[in-house]
Design an enzyme around this catalytic site. Structure first.
Site, PDB file in Angstrom:
ATOM      1  N   LYS A   1      55.953  20.054  42.077  1.00 40.71           N
ATOM      2  CA  LYS A   1      55.122  19.662  43.215  1.00 40.71           C
ATOM      3  C   LYS A   1      53.938  18.845  42.673  1.00 40.71           C
ATOM      4  O   LYS A   1      53.258  19.288  41.759  1.00 40.71           O
ATOM      5  CB  LYS A   1      54.618  20.903  43.954  1.00 40.71           C
ATOM      6  CG  LYS A   1      55.712  21.648  44.708  1.00 40.71           C
ATOM      7  CD  LYS A   1      55.165  22.870  45.404  1.00 40.71           C
ATOM      8  CE  LYS A   1      56.285  23.684  46.034  1.00 40.71           C
ATOM      9  NZ  LYS A   1      56.951  22.988  47.156  1.00 40.71           N
TER      10      LYS A   1
ATOM     11  N   ARG B   1      66.323  28.778  48.909  1.00 39.53           N
ATOM     12  CA  ARG B   1      67.684  28.945  49.410  1.00 39.53           C
ATOM     13  C   ARG B   1      68.631  29.390  48.286  1.00 39.53           C
ATOM     14  O   ARG B   1      69.617  30.074  48.534  1.00 39.53           O
ATOM     15  CB  ARG B   1      68.156  27.643  50.070  1.00 39.53           C
ATOM     16  CG  ARG B   1      68.202  26.457  49.168  1.00 39.53           C
ATOM     17  CD  ARG B   1      68.264  25.117  49.917  1.00 39.53           C
ATOM     18  NE  ARG B   1      66.982  24.709  50.462  1.00 39.53           N
ATOM     19  CZ  ARG B   1      66.785  23.584  51.160  1.00 39.53           C
ATOM     20  NH1 ARG B   1      67.793  22.773  51.406  1.00 39.53           N
ATOM     21  NH2 ARG B   1      65.588  23.283  51.611  1.00 39.53           N
TER      22      ARG B   1
HETATM   23  N1  BES Z   1      58.188  27.020  49.395  1.00 31.57           N
HETATM   24  C1  BES Z   1      58.518  25.700  49.804  1.00 31.57           C
HETATM   25  C2  BES Z   1      58.350  25.485  51.300  1.00 31.57           C
HETATM   26  C3  BES Z   1      56.950  25.522  51.824  1.00 31.57           C
HETATM   27  C4  BES Z   1      56.221  24.362  51.941  1.00 31.57           C
HETATM   28  C5  BES Z   1      56.402  26.715  52.250  1.00 31.57           C
HETATM   29  C6  BES Z   1      54.945  24.396  52.437  1.00 31.57           C
HETATM   30  C7  BES Z   1      55.111  26.751  52.756  1.00 31.57           C
HETATM   31  C8  BES Z   1      54.386  25.591  52.857  1.00 31.57           C
HETATM   32  C9  BES Z   1      59.961  25.406  49.450  1.00 31.57           C
HETATM   33  O1  BES Z   1      60.469  26.035  48.338  1.00 31.57           O
HETATM   34  C10 BES Z   1      60.043  23.939  49.195  1.00 31.57           C
HETATM   35  O2  BES Z   1      59.502  23.502  48.215  1.00 31.57           O
HETATM   36  N2  BES Z   1      60.735  23.238  50.065  1.00 31.57           N
HETATM   37  C11 BES Z   1      60.888  21.841  49.954  1.00 31.57           C
HETATM   38  C12 BES Z   1      62.326  21.535  50.217  1.00 31.57           C
HETATM   39  C13 BES Z   1      62.715  20.142  49.827  1.00 31.57           C
HETATM   40  C14 BES Z   1      62.683  19.976  48.323  1.00 31.57           C
HETATM   41  C15 BES Z   1      64.098  19.899  50.341  1.00 31.57           C
HETATM   42  C16 BES Z   1      59.997  21.189  50.994  1.00 31.57           C
HETATM   43  O3  BES Z   1      59.845  21.744  52.092  1.00 31.57           O
HETATM   44  O4  BES Z   1      59.441  20.147  50.709  1.00 31.57           O
HETATM   45 MN    MN Z   2      60.089  24.884  46.545  1.00 27.87          MN
END
Ligand code: BES
Ligand code: MN
Ligand code: ZN
Length: 492
Positions: A271, A346
């Protein structure tokens, strides 16, 4: 702080502050209130007039009353439109009253609110919930350990009669919500897979729950390659937690599965700046609520067998990390091309869902801070809900509505699974940007064969920046109350 139902009325009760609720555009004094107003030398009516108090939802007014009367302060709260009145209105009103009383350093508080569906016990339960959740404070990480002392010692719920059982039930539910809040609020250097498992162990010991913790080698033996792929880069061992509440002769068996990433860095698809990486301690929000629900259910003791499952790990980077493009094999034999290591929730849930289904339960509910896309779709306050079974979906929506937690049904559009097609494996773990919360749900669906299943994407509501309703800024404990209510409903 002691909450009590009592037969006392606004006329016979005396104490520091008396709180009264009024519906919108119906701020009239009943006979009792007229008499009270008379005793208070007209202060009640004056307050209503001077504050232009109309009873709108969340409207508040407060005043000091002369010291010779039965009460020292009057608090008015608006209940909004009478048509919308329900359990949730009471919890919200109670939360407002609690905050005012705390601010005003009230010691003894009397609350006079209308009853929901003429049920004194449900009324007492809803008010207690609002009071307890609004007054909860988290001082664990302050050097000054002493909580700024709450003066409130006694809260009387007027006109409801003795309500010990209902109030105790509320306290039990709230203890679960508060556990979830404290787990979610704790940073990733305090809540790790190890300490998370310790919390489960403590719950098991305190409430007599069964507990199995699968260590890494146990997970390997079960072929949980998807979960373990995520866990690879962490210096901390993964913990696969299976906590069971098992009553004698259960009338139903259900499983609750919570995403339990104690930190989500994104992995090698790390991130970046501005991505909110520093908030990713809350990525165990699903698991936190799962343990919270376990704590509440273990005390409430419904005749329903409940399995609580948390595949806990961190999503980190290191020389051992899974690479973008790696192919993992989950415990049901399906292969996954990891085209994005940040879609890790997931991957952990895949093996947890396979495990849950093997238990032979009647229903599986998973909850996860799964996608930013769900927040884009529904905002911060509403969780997404996907289900394979209309009956189960309805049950959850009904439970959520009665406790005032918000969910919106979302489509399991099979056609979108095309976005997850892989040339080399059975599926990829990430689809296109559009419909990102739906493809995430479709991915999970590959790991539930036939058991009725609901998936809750709670990425938005587990956290709030603002104090509102029963929530204080920070972790909310969402959706413990819905889960508990749903399990209790199974017994009806
Ligand atoms: N934990 C995050 C999702 C999330 C984002 C929770 C903001 C709470 C606040 C999840 O693991 C994630 O990183 N999801 C990605 C998915 C993408 C890579 C397809 C996302 O939502 O950007
Ligand atoms: Mn994630
Ligand atoms: Zn995540």
């Amino acid at each position: 702080m002691q909450i009590c139902g009592t037969d006392h009325s606004v006329l016979t009760w005396s104490g520091d502050a008396l709180a009264l609720g009024f519906f919108e555009n119906a701020v009239e004094l009943t006979e009792d209130l007229q008499q009270l107003d008379h005793r208070l030398e007209g202060t009640l009516q004056e307050l209503i007039t001077e504050a232009e108090f109309k009873g709108k939802a969340d409207q508040k007014a407060i005043t000091r009353v002369g010291s010779r009367g039965p009460v020292r302060k009057l608090i008015l709260v608006g209940l909004g439109k009478i048509e919308a009145f329900g359990r949730d209105t009471l919890a919200m009103a109670a939360a407002s009253i609690a905050r005012l009383a705390k601010q005003e350093k009230v010691k003894t508080l009397g609350i006079n609110l209308p009853q929901v569906e003429h049920q004194a016990s449900e009324t007492a339960a809803a008010i207690s919930e609002g009071l307890i959740l609004a007054l909860h404070q988290d001082h664990r990480f302050k050097s000054e350990k002493e909580e700024k002392e709450l003066k409130l010692t006694t809260i009387d719920l007027l006109g409801l009669g003795e309500q010990t059982a209902a109030i105790t039930r509320s306290e039990q539910v709230c203890s679960g919500v508060i556990l979830a809040r404290e787990l979610v609020a704790a940073p990733a250097n305090a809540v790790t897979p190890i300490t998370f498992a310790e919390v489960a162990t403590e719950l098991a010991q305190t409430y007599g729950l069964e507990l199995t913790i699968l260590e890494q080698a146990d997970c390997e033996a079960l072929g949980m390659g998807s979960f373990l792929g995520v866990a690879k880069a962490s210096e901390l061992p993964p913990k696969f937690i299976h906590l069971t509440y098992r009553p004698a002769n259960p009338i139903k068996k259900v499983a609750i599965v919570g995403k339990s990433l104690t930190f989500d860095s994104g992995g090698l698809n790390i991130k970046g700046a501005g991505s909110g990486i520093e908030t990713m301690k809350m990525d165990m929000g699903g698991g936190g609520a799962t343990l919270g629900a376990a704590k509440a259910i273990a005390q409430l003791k419904p005749p329903v067998e409940v399995h609580f499952i948390c595949a806990a790990t961190e999503n980190m980077i290191s020389g051992k990390a899974m690479h973008p493009g790696d192919i993992l094999t989950a415990s049901n034999g399906k292969t996954i091309e990891v085209n994005n290591t940040d879609a890790e929730g997931r991957l952990t849930l895949a093996d947890a869902l396979v495990f849950a289904e093997k238990l032979g339960v009647d229903a599986i509910v998973d909850l996860a801070t799964l996608t930013g896309a769900c927040i884009v779709a529904l905002g911060d306050d509403i969780a997404g809900l996907w289900g394979t079974d209309d009956g189960l979906t309805e049950q959850l929506l009904k439970a959520a509505k009665s406790v005032g937690e918000k969910f919106w049904p979302m489509p399991l559009e099979d056609k979108y699974f095309e976005g997850l097609k892989s040339n080399i494996a059975d599926m990829k773990n990430t689809g296109p940007r559009s419909g990102g919360s739906i493809t995430a749900a479709l991915f999970l669906k590959q790991f539930v064969e036939k058991t009725p299943w609901v998936h809750l994407d709670v990425a938005g509501p587990v956290w709030t920046e603002k104090t509102a309703g029963v929530n204080n800024a920070g972790a909310t404990g969402f959706p413990v109350r819905t889960l508990v209510q749903w399990v209790l409903q199974q017994a009806q």
